[in-house]
Write a protein that holds these residues in place. Structure first.
Motif, PDB file in Angstrom:
ATOM      1  N   GLY B 123       0.960  -1.266   0.028  1.00  0.00           N
ATOM      2  CA  GLY B 123      -0.052  -0.689   0.381  1.00  0.00           C
ATOM      3  C   GLY B 123       0.427   1.675  -0.192  1.00  0.00           C
ATOM      4  N   GLN B 124       1.648   1.189   0.477  1.00  0.00           N
ATOM      5  CA  GLN B 124       3.001   2.571   0.413  1.00  0.00           C
ATOM      6  C   GLN B 124       3.033   3.101  -0.653  1.00  0.00           C
ATOM      7  N   TYR B 141      11.609   8.111  -1.764  1.00  0.00           N
ATOM      8  CA  TYR B 141      11.223   9.176  -0.398  1.00  0.00           C
ATOM      9  C   TYR B 141      10.135   8.076   0.651  1.00  0.00           C
ATOM     10  N   VAL B 142       9.189   7.049  -0.188  1.00  0.00           N
ATOM     11  CA  VAL B 142       8.821   6.384   0.337  1.00  0.00           C
ATOM     12  C   VAL B 142       8.757   5.148   0.766  1.00  0.00           C
ATOM     13  N   PRO B 145      12.710   4.899   3.089  1.00  0.00           N
ATOM     14  CA  PRO B 145      13.656   5.627   4.073  1.00  0.00           C
ATOM     15  C   PRO B 145      13.227   4.272   5.874  1.00  0.00           C
ATOM     16  N   GLN B 146      11.616   3.304   4.906  1.00  0.00           N
ATOM     17  CA  GLN B 146      11.216   2.512   5.906  1.00  0.00           C
ATOM     18  C   GLN B 146      12.193   1.621   5.754  1.00  0.00           C
ATOM     19  N   ARG B 149      15.425   1.603   8.032  1.00  0.00           N
ATOM     20  CA  ARG B 149      14.785   1.852   8.983  1.00  0.00           C
ATOM     21  C   ARG B 149      15.009   0.195   9.632  1.00  0.00           C
ATOM     22  N   TRP B 221       9.990   2.630  14.206  1.00  0.00           N
ATOM     23  CA  TRP B 221       9.491   4.283  14.932  1.00  0.00           C
ATOM     24  C   TRP B 221       8.243   4.106  15.663  1.00  0.00           C
ATOM     25  N   LYS B 222       7.695   5.339  15.859  1.00  0.00           N
ATOM     26  CA  LYS B 222       6.297   5.242  16.976  1.00  0.00           C
ATOM     27  C   LYS B 222       5.034   4.558  16.338  1.00  0.00           C
ATOM     28  N   LYS B 223       4.504   3.267  17.745  1.00  0.00           N
ATOM     29  CA  LYS B 223       3.524   2.359  17.277  1.00  0.00           C
ATOM     30  C   LYS B 223       2.621   2.846  15.756  1.00  0.00           C
ATOM     31  N   ARG B 224       1.976   2.292  15.427  1.00  0.00           N
ATOM     32  CA  ARG B 224       1.135   2.660  14.819  1.00  0.00           C
ATOM     33  C   ARG B 224      -0.591   2.850  15.709  1.00  0.00           C
TER      34      ARG B 224
END
Lengths: 247, 224
Positions: B123-124, B141-142, B145-146, B149, B221-224
């Motif tokens: 989906g990203q 860009y999408v 970076p993910q 990490r 990163w911050k959890k969904r």
């Protein structure tokens, strides 16, 4: 309402191997019209929507947006035309590593080449429109599903699309959050946006849709005003489906 | 006890060979830094190329990654250093060490980054492409970076494992830490330079281990 077609789907066919998902679909959506697509799962309604910006590659047929055929032209033309077709997903798909503001400015900056100031201003405008400006600096993970979906709508709107496609925008939401998203969509409709909505929110369809399209087995079985479809469906399949969902 | 100290911690030997060991530390650091930079960038570039799913290209990338992950680096080092001059390719010891370790790290890094790319939700990509970014900008860009990490903790461990292998340079006369230490050991007849090399390796690599541990314990990163 203007009669100029904003989105035209012309004998659209989609096959996955031996299975034909869409069988020569024809559909015209006029400027400012809200077309609501219903049908059982597997009827091809989501596939049809995803063919409209070629996220799903049609096997044959044409998709014409504001007079331009997105099936013709180069890859680059396609990316340019995708800017004019907003899409909202069931799963939101916000970028988790970016703030809300960055989510809304990314494509503005990188695809539309707007300056940072322009993109930020536009993003704040759109976030205000969906009631999310106060969360501009938050990360998607800190928002509820309804809030994320409203940001996703703002992300699409910021690119000034000519038509907005909604693929089951409220299906992943808790019931109490559905209303906030539907309200944003209703506002959008009242501002004259051309919209195609695949959803199961029949109440919303009754209230807001100009036209309801019932799909089953890869074809458009029946279409008409909400009153016609919900009040007096002609086809047996439509009646069966409606009695199941309301039942 | 006295004999133990005399063997491993002889102060005279220490004083005499400290400059050599420090020179070795410097060589190790330089090669390690070059290997880390080249290996990570190489692996990242390969993983990005692989995401375009060009069949012929991917075949080569996968073969490369599998072969370099399978081969012991020492074998390749010996072939390049002792074998290649016979076919007219003369590479210096540090250069051979750098090439082989960077290539090995690149192979592992490619697989690690690829695993990162694979776990970025479909989906990203769709969101990026639907907003007109196209494949390449969505990648940059999408997805990237993910993927990066997700890749960092396993990558740090791999970087550590491979930069330690600079010690293999001692087999082809690169005057890195171990090489300086073994030379000093044969001249002095004392094991003390080897002790010094242990200290030197710990000074360089222990902080990296601590960083790796910290990165692993940190959530992405911050959890969904």
């Amino acid at each position: 309402m203007a009669n100029r077609p904003m989105l035209e789907i012309v004998s659209l066919e989609k096959r996955f191997g031996p299975n034909t998902i869409l069988k020569k679909i024809d559909l015209k959506v006029a400027e400012g019209e809200l077309v609501f697509v219903i049908g059982p799962s597997g009827s091809g309604k989501s596939t049809m929507l995803r063919c409209c910006n070629r996220l799903e590659e049609p096997t044959s047929g044409d998709i014409i947006v504001d007079g331009r055929n997105i099936m013709a032209g180069t890859r680059r033309d396609l990316d340019r035309m995708r800017l004019q077709i907003g899409m909202v997903f069931q799963g939101f798909h916000l970028y988790p590593h970016m703030t809300v503001l960055k989510n809304v400015t990314l494509a503005q900056r990188k695809a539309l080449k707007r300056t940072k100031a322009e993109a930020d201003a536009r993003a704040i405008d759109m976030l205000e429109q969906v009631g999310m400006a106060h969360k501009a600096d938050a990360y998607p993970g800190e928002l509820s599903g309804g809030q994320q979906q409203r940001v996703a709508i703002a992300r699409s709107l910021a690119l000034d699309p000519k038509v907005m496609l909604f693929d089951e925008p409220t299906s992943a939401l808790d019931p109490e959050l559905v209303g906030s998203v539907l309200k944003v969509m209703k506002d959008l409709k009242s501002k004259g946006m051309t919209m195609v909505v695949v959803s199961h929110e029949m109440g919303f369809a009754r209230e807001t849709a100009d036209r309801v399209v019932f799909m089953d087995g890869g074809v458009v079985v029946e279409q008409g005003t909400p009153d016609e479809i919900f009040g007096a469906p002609k086809a047996e399949r439509t009646r069966a489906f409606l009695s199941r969902v309301s039942g | 006890m006295d004999r133990f100290l005399q063997t491993f911690f002889n102060p005279v030997v220490m004083a005499q060979y400290t400059p050599d060991i420090i020179a070795g530390v410097w060589v190790t650091l330089q090669i390690a830094a070059a290997v880390i930079v080249a290996g990570i960038l190489g692996g990242l570039a390969l993983a990005c190329l692989r995401s375009y799913r060009i069949r012929a290209l991917n075949f080569f990338i996968i073969c490369y990654a599998d072969i370099f992950r399978a081969l012991p680096p020492l074998v390749v080092i010996l072939i390049l250093y002792f074998g290649f001059p016979s076919i007219g390719i003369q590479l210096s010891g540090p250069m051979v060490l750098f090439i082989v370790l960077a290539a090995t790290l690149a192979a592992f890094a490619e697989e690690i980054f690829w695993a990162g790319f694979s776990s970025v939700e479909k989906g990203q990509w769709e969101a990026g492409i639907a907003t007109g970014l196209g494949f390449t900008r969505t990648l940059a860009y999408v997805a990237l970076p993910q993927a990066v990490r997700l890749a960092i903790p396993p990558l740090v461990n791999r970087v550590l494992a491979i930069t330690k292998m600079t010690a293999l340079g001692s087999a082809i006369g690169v005057s890195e830490i171990l090489s300086s230490a073994t030379t000093a050991q044969s001249f002095s007849g004392s094991a003390t330079p080897l002790t010094m090399s242990v200290v030197a390796y710990l000074v360089i690599f222990l902080p990296m281990v601590v960083v790796a541990r910290w990165l692993e314990s940190r959530t992405a990163w911050k959890k969904r």
